[in-house]
Scaffold this active site. Structure first.
Site, mmCIF file in Angstrom:
data_model
loop_
_atom_site.group_PDB
_atom_site.id
_atom_site.type_symbol
_atom_site.label_atom_id
_atom_site.label_comp_id
_atom_site.label_asym_id
_atom_site.label_seq_id
_atom_site.Cartn_x
_atom_site.Cartn_y
_atom_site.Cartn_z
ATOM 1 N N HIS A 1 -13.680 -1.690 1.003
ATOM 2 C CA HIS A 1 -12.865 -2.859 1.277
ATOM 3 C C HIS A 1 -13.539 -4.055 0.623
ATOM 4 O O HIS A 1 -14.770 -4.173 0.631
ATOM 5 C CB HIS A 1 -12.702 -3.089 2.780
ATOM 6 C CG HIS A 1 -11.878 -4.293 3.108
ATOM 7 N ND1 HIS A 1 -10.688 -4.575 2.470
ATOM 8 C CD2 HIS A 1 -12.070 -5.313 3.999
ATOM 9 C CE1 HIS A 1 -10.187 -5.693 2.952
ATOM 10 N NE2 HIS A 1 -11.005 -6.169 3.877
ATOM 11 N N TYR B 1 -7.019 4.415 -0.009
ATOM 12 C CA TYR B 1 -8.397 3.921 -0.057
ATOM 13 C C TYR B 1 -8.746 3.093 1.175
ATOM 14 O O TYR B 1 -9.908 2.872 1.487
ATOM 15 C CB TYR B 1 -8.650 3.105 -1.332
ATOM 16 C CG TYR B 1 -8.221 1.661 -1.239
ATOM 17 C CD1 TYR B 1 -9.127 0.659 -0.889
ATOM 18 C CD2 TYR B 1 -6.912 1.288 -1.491
ATOM 19 C CE1 TYR B 1 -8.737 -0.659 -0.793
ATOM 20 C CE2 TYR B 1 -6.510 -0.022 -1.392
ATOM 21 C CZ TYR B 1 -7.424 -0.995 -1.043
ATOM 22 O OH TYR B 1 -7.030 -2.301 -0.946
ATOM 23 N N TRP C 1 0.825 -1.205 0.000
ATOM 24 C CA TRP C 1 0.000 0.000 0.000
ATOM 25 C C TRP C 1 0.864 1.263 0.000
ATOM 26 O O TRP C 1 0.387 2.341 0.305
ATOM 27 C CB TRP C 1 -0.916 -0.003 1.227
ATOM 28 C CG TRP C 1 -2.038 -0.980 1.149
ATOM 29 C CD1 TRP C 1 -3.316 -0.734 0.733
ATOM 30 C CD2 TRP C 1 -2.011 -2.373 1.480
ATOM 31 N NE1 TRP C 1 -4.078 -1.881 0.777
ATOM 32 C CE2 TRP C 1 -3.307 -2.910 1.238
ATOM 33 C CE3 TRP C 1 -1.032 -3.229 1.960
ATOM 34 C CZ2 TRP C 1 -3.625 -4.241 1.465
ATOM 35 C CZ3 TRP C 1 -1.351 -4.560 2.177
ATOM 36 C CH2 TRP C 1 -2.636 -5.052 1.928
ATOM 37 N N CYS D 1 -6.635 -5.151 -1.566
ATOM 38 C CA CYS D 1 -7.770 -5.966 -1.124
ATOM 39 C C CYS D 1 -8.516 -6.644 -2.268
ATOM 40 O O CYS D 1 -8.904 -7.801 -2.164
ATOM 41 C CB CYS D 1 -8.716 -5.140 -0.261
ATOM 42 S SG CYS D 1 -9.607 -3.827 -1.122
ATOM 43 N N ASP E 1 -11.966 -13.308 4.617
ATOM 44 C CA ASP E 1 -11.160 -12.176 4.153
ATOM 45 C C ASP E 1 -9.702 -12.585 4.133
ATOM 46 O O ASP E 1 -9.174 -13.087 5.129
ATOM 47 C CB ASP E 1 -11.372 -10.985 5.095
ATOM 48 C CG ASP E 1 -10.856 -9.668 4.519
ATOM 49 O OD1 ASP E 1 -10.104 -9.705 3.525
ATOM 50 O OD2 ASP E 1 -11.212 -8.600 5.063
#
Length: 746
Positions: A429, A615, A334, A370, A452
Site C-alpha cells: 500500500h 494487490y 479496483w 493507491c 493517506d
C-alpha cells in the site's frame, strides 16, 4: 423664466417662511414697492429671505465676493433656464495632481530575478510573483511625484478569498516602517530614485498560503488615493521549509532539495520479496500545476482562513485527492474494468491528472489506485511548499473495525470464511509522509507525519487519513490525532486467527506477530536507491519495545481481550522463494520449511490454499486447495517443495498478477495451531530504453524501447505510454500485434 405667484396666506405673514407661495396668486403691494431690492446682483435665495425677514441684519453682497452655492437640484426662482453665475472653482484634474498616486508596480517577478531565486520559486513556470512566507521580498513602486517621507504616507493591502477580513488574516495591511522586524508583515523603503521607491516587504511565517490581490494606498496633506487591482500583480504565497519560524521548516538542505524541489521520483510496488518500482513525474513546477493545486484547495470549500496551518491543509488535500465525498481529483477503481477511463497502471505522473481535473472544472479523473493517489498527493504537497515523499508499506493491514488487529476467521476445518474476512492485508500500500512541527500535540511529535489519500476508512466523516505522527505510531500512542489507530494497524497489527466452534462462536487459536508492516520503502535522498524506513514506523520486530507498543495500542482497540499469555511453540513453518521469484508465463515454485524443536515426534495436518488476490489484499478467486499430513522426527527440519503451474492460474490473474498462499495446520500431539500467509506475484518483463545515436541538446533523438514477451502467444493491441519530463508530453503509442520478442523504436 419668472413665475407669477400668489401668497397662500395673503398678507398675514404667519409661519416660519411667510413669503412662500404656491404660484397662483397676485403680487402683494409690499413686494411691488421693492423692485430694486428683489434684483440685488449676486443675491442668493437665503440672502433674499434674510433681507425680507430682517433687513437690519442683511448685508448687501459685494460684486467682487466669491460666494459658495449649495446645489440642491432645485432651480432658483430668479434665474432663468440656461443662465448661471460664473465662479472660480478647483477642478478634479487639479486635485488629482496634488494627490500622491501610484502609477505602476514592479514586483520583480522574473524567473531569474532576485525574488524568485531567493524564495526558491524560480522553477515554477508561472508569470506571477511566487514567494514563501516568513521571508523578505522586493518591489518597486512608481508614484505620480517624488515620495516625501516627512509628509507622505503609504501602505500595502493584500486580500485573499471571497470575503477578506482583518480578523481572519485574509485581509492584510502592511505598514511602511523605518526598520523591519522578523516575524510580522512590514515594509521599508530601501531605495528612492526620483518618483520610484523600492520596498523591502517582510511576510509573517504564519501567513495564509494562496493567491493575494495587491493594492497600494497613499495619503498626503491633500487627500488619499488607492491603486486599482490588477491581476498581473497578484502574489502567490507558499509554505517555507527554509524559514525557521515556519512549522514546515526542514533543517537539511539535501532533504529540502529532495522533498520539496525534486520533481521526479520512484514509487515501489509488488511484494516484500519482489519489490518493483515505477518512475513518477511529480511535475510540481510545470505550467498550470500551481494553479491546479490552488484550485483543489478552493474546490474543497474550506475558506482561505484555514490555509495557514499545514495540519489543516494536508487534511484538506488528503480528502480532495480522492473523489467519494467531495468530487476530488481522482476516482478510485479496483474492479479491473477501466473502459470508461485510464487504467491506473498507465499513469506515469501527476501533471496530466491535475491539469485534466483543473481544465474540466473539478470533474474527477478516471481512474486511480493507491500509488496514483499517493503520487498526486506528493505533487500537491511539494507544490505548496510542504516537504513530502511517497511511501510504500509491504504487507499493509487494513483494519476495518478499529480492533488494531488483522482478524482471519476459519471454519471447523480450518478453511477461511471469506465473507467474514473483511480485514485484509494488502501486498503493498502506498501513502505519503509530510514534514511539519505539531504544535497541536505534546512536544516531541513533530517531524514526519503519515497522510493517506486512498479512500479506505473515514476520518471525522470524510475519506481522508492523517497527519499521524510517526513517533506516536512507533510507540503505540494511538490516542494522539490524527488517525494514529489506522496507521498503527497498517504497520504493526498482529494477525489473529479465529476458529468457529460448533455453537457458532469463535475462539482465538493463533496469533501471528510479525505478519504486518515489512520493508517500508521510499526513494533515498539524492539517489535512486531504495531507503528502508521501517524503523521510523515501528521498533524492531519481537523486541520488548515493539511488544509494549502493540499492547499499548491495543488497549485502545475494540478487541483488547484478544491478548492473552503466549503459549509455548515447538513446531514452526516458514515459506521462502528463490531469487526474484516467478515470471509471468512460468510456474511458481516455493519452499515450505517445517521445524520441530522438541525431542518428541510431531504430526502436522497441513492445509494449503492458493488464491488470486487484488494487490489490496482482497480475495478474488481460489485456484487450488490441498491437505497434507507431515510427520516430523525429534528436532527435524523438513523441507517441502510447493508448485503452482501457470496453466492453473493464467485465466484468473488480474492486475499485478498477485497471488497468496495460505497455510494453516494443527499439531496432533499438542493441539498447537500453525498459520501463515505468503504473498507473491508473477513478474512482468522489464522495459529497456536505449538511445539511438548521439544525444545533442536542442535536437530530436531516437530511443529504442524493447522488452521480451514471456508468454507463449502473440500479444494484441500493445500500447506504450510514454512521457519525458522536459522532453515530451504524455502520449500513447499503439503498436498492435507483436510476436514473443518485441523491439520497437521511437
Amino acid at each position: 423664466m419668472p413665475v407669477e405667484t400668489r401668497s397662500i396666506r395673503d398678507n398675514s405673514a404667519v409661519g416660519r417662511f411667510p413669503s412662500v407661495t404656491l404660484g397662483f396668486g397676485e403680487d402683494t403691494e409690499e413686494e411691488k414697492e421693492q423692485p430694486e431690492e428683489n434684483n440685488v446682483q449676486g443675491e442668493n435665495a437665503c440672502q433674499r429671505w434674510l433681507r425680507k425677514v430682517c433687513p437690519c441684519c442683511y448685508t448687501k453682497p459685494n460684486e467682487d465676493e466669491v460666494t459658495d452655492t449649495l446645489v440642491t437640484g432645485v432651480d432658483e426662482p430668479d434665474k432663468e433656464e440656461g443662465i448661471n453665475d460664473e465662479k472660480p472653482a478647483t477642478g478634479d484634474n487639479e486635485l488629482d495632481e496634488l494627490l500622491l498616486k501610484v502609477q505602476s508596480i514592479d514586483l520583480m517577478k522574473s524567473i531569474s530575478g532576485e525574488n524568485r531565486i531567493e524564495h526558491h520559486t524560480d522553477l515554477y513556470l508561472s508569470d506571477n510573483l511566487i514567494i514563501r512566507r516568513g521571508q523578505t521580498f522586493q518591489m518597486w513602486i512608481t508614484l505620480s511625484r517624488p515620495f516625501d517621507r516627512s509628509t507622505d504616507k503609504l501602505h500595502l493591502e493584500l486580500k485573499t478569498g471571497p470575503l477578506p477580513t482583518l480578523a481572519k488574516g485574509t485581509h492584510v495591511i502592511i505598514p511602511v516602517v523605518e526598520d523591519l522586524d522578523d516575524g510580522r508583515w512590514e515594509a521599508a523603503v530601501v531605495r528612492q530614485d526620483d518618483k520610484r521607491i523600492k520596498l523591502s516587504v517582510n511576510s509573517s511565517p504564519t501567513a495564509l498560503i494562496g493567491r493575494y490581490q495587491l493594492k497600494v494606498e497613499t495619503s498626503c496633506t491633500n487627500g488619499e488615493a488607492i491603486s486599482t487591482h490588477d491581476p498581473v500583480n497578484d502574489i502567490i504565497m507558499l509554505f517555507n521549509p527554509w524559514c525557521e519560524d515556519d512549522t514546515v521548516f526542514m533543517d537539511s538542505e539535501e532533504e529540502r532539495h529532495e522533498y520539496v524541489l525534486n520533481d521526479v521520483g520512484l514509487i515501489y510496488y509488488g511484494t516484500e520479496n519482489q519489490i518493483g518500482l515505477r518512475t513518477w513525474n511529480y511535475g510540481q513546477f510545470d505550467d498550470g500545476i500551481l494553479a491546479a493545486c490552488l484550485f483543489v484547495l478552493e474546490k474543497s470549500g474550506v475558506p482561505p482562513s484555514g490555509w495557514g496551518d499545514p495540519v489543516n491543509v494536508v487534511r484538506i488535500v488528503s480528502a480532495m485527492i480522492n473523489s467519494p465525498d467531495d468530487g476530488g481529483v481522482v476516482e478510485g477503481n479496483w474492479s479491473g474494468n477501466y473502459s470508461n477511463g485510464t487504467s491506473p497502471t498507465m499513469w506515469s505522473g501527476s501533471v496530466e491528472i491535475l491539469k485534466e481535473y483543473h481544465e474540466n472544472k473539478g470533474i474527477p479523473v478516471k481512474y486511480g489506485q493507491c500509488w496514483v493517489f499517493a503520487g498526486t498527493f506528493t505533487t500537491v504537497l511539494r507544490c505548496l511548499g510542504i516537504p513530502g515523499r511517497t511511501v510504500t508499506n509491504y504487507n499493509s493491514a487494513h483494519d476495518t473495525d478499529i480492533s488494531l488487529t488483522s482478524d482471519i476467521y476459519l471454519d471447523e476445518n480450518l478453511d477461511p470464511i471469506e465473507e467474514l474476512n473483511v480485514d485484509s492485508i494488502w501486498n503493498f500500500h502506498v501513502w505519503n509522509d509530510c514534514w511539519m512541527a505539531r504544535p497541536d500535540l505534546p512536544p516531541g511529535y513533530g517531524g514526519w507525519q503519515a497522510v493517506d489519500a486512498t479512500p479506505q476508512e473515514t476520518s471525522q466523516g470524510t475519506f481522508r487519513c492523517g497527519p499521524a505522527s510517526l513517533t506516536a505510531v512507533r510507540n503505540g500512542q494511538v490516542y494522539l490525532k490524527h488517525d494514529c489507530p489506522f496507521v498503527f494497524a497498517e504497520v504493526n497489527s498482529d494477525k489473529i486467527y479465529w476458529q468457529r466452534n460448533t455453537d457458532g462462536t469463535f475462539s482465538q487459536i493463533y496469533s501471528e506477530k510479525k505478519a504486518v508492516g515489512h520493508k517500508i520503502s521510499t526513494k533515498a535522498v539524492g539517489s535512486d536507491k531504495r531507503s528502508d524506513i521501517t524503523h521510523l514506523y515501528k521498533h524492531p520486530e519481537g523486541t520488548e519495545a515493539e511488544r509494549i507498543a502493540v499492547e499499548t495500542a491495543c488497549r485502545y482497540g475494540s478487541k483488547a481481550e484478544a491478548y492473552s499469555s503466549p503459549t509455548a511453540e515447538d513446531v514452526s513453518i516458514e515459506v521462502t522463494m528463490e531469487g526474484e521469484g516467478p515470471e509471468m508465463g512460468h510456474d511458481a515454485d516455493l519452499t515450505l520449511t517445517l521445524r520441530n524443536s522438541s525431542s518428541e515426534n510431531r504430526t502436522v495436518i497441513l492445509h494449503s490454499q492458493v488464491s488470486v488476490m487484488y494487490y489490496t489484499g482482497v480475495h478474488k478467486a481460489t485456484i487450488r486447495k490441498d491437505v497434507t499430513d507431515v510427520d516430523l522426527l525429534p528436532n527435524e527440519v523438513k523441507i517441502l517443495e510447493w508448485s503452482l503451474t501457470y496453466e492453473d492460474c493464467k485465466d484468473k490473474l488480474i492486475d499485478q498478477a498477485a497471488l497468496m498462499l495460505t497455510l494453516s495446520g494443527r499439531v496432533k500431539e499438542t493441539q498447537q495451531v500453525l498459520a501463515t500467509q505468503f504473498s507473491f506475484r508473477l513478474r512482468t518483463p522489464n522495459l529497456f530504453l536505449t538511445p539511438v545515436g548521439k544525444a545533442v541538446v536542442g535536437q530530436r533523438m531516437a530511443v529504442k524501447i524493447s522488452f521480451t514477451n514471456p508468454l507463449p502467444l502473440v500479444l494484441k493491441a500493445v500500447i506504450f505510454h510514454v512521457e519525458g519530463l522536459g522532453l515530451l508530453t504524455a502520449r500513447k503509442i499503439n503498436f498492435g500485434y507483436r510476436q514473443p520478442c518485441l523491439c520497437v523504436s521511437h
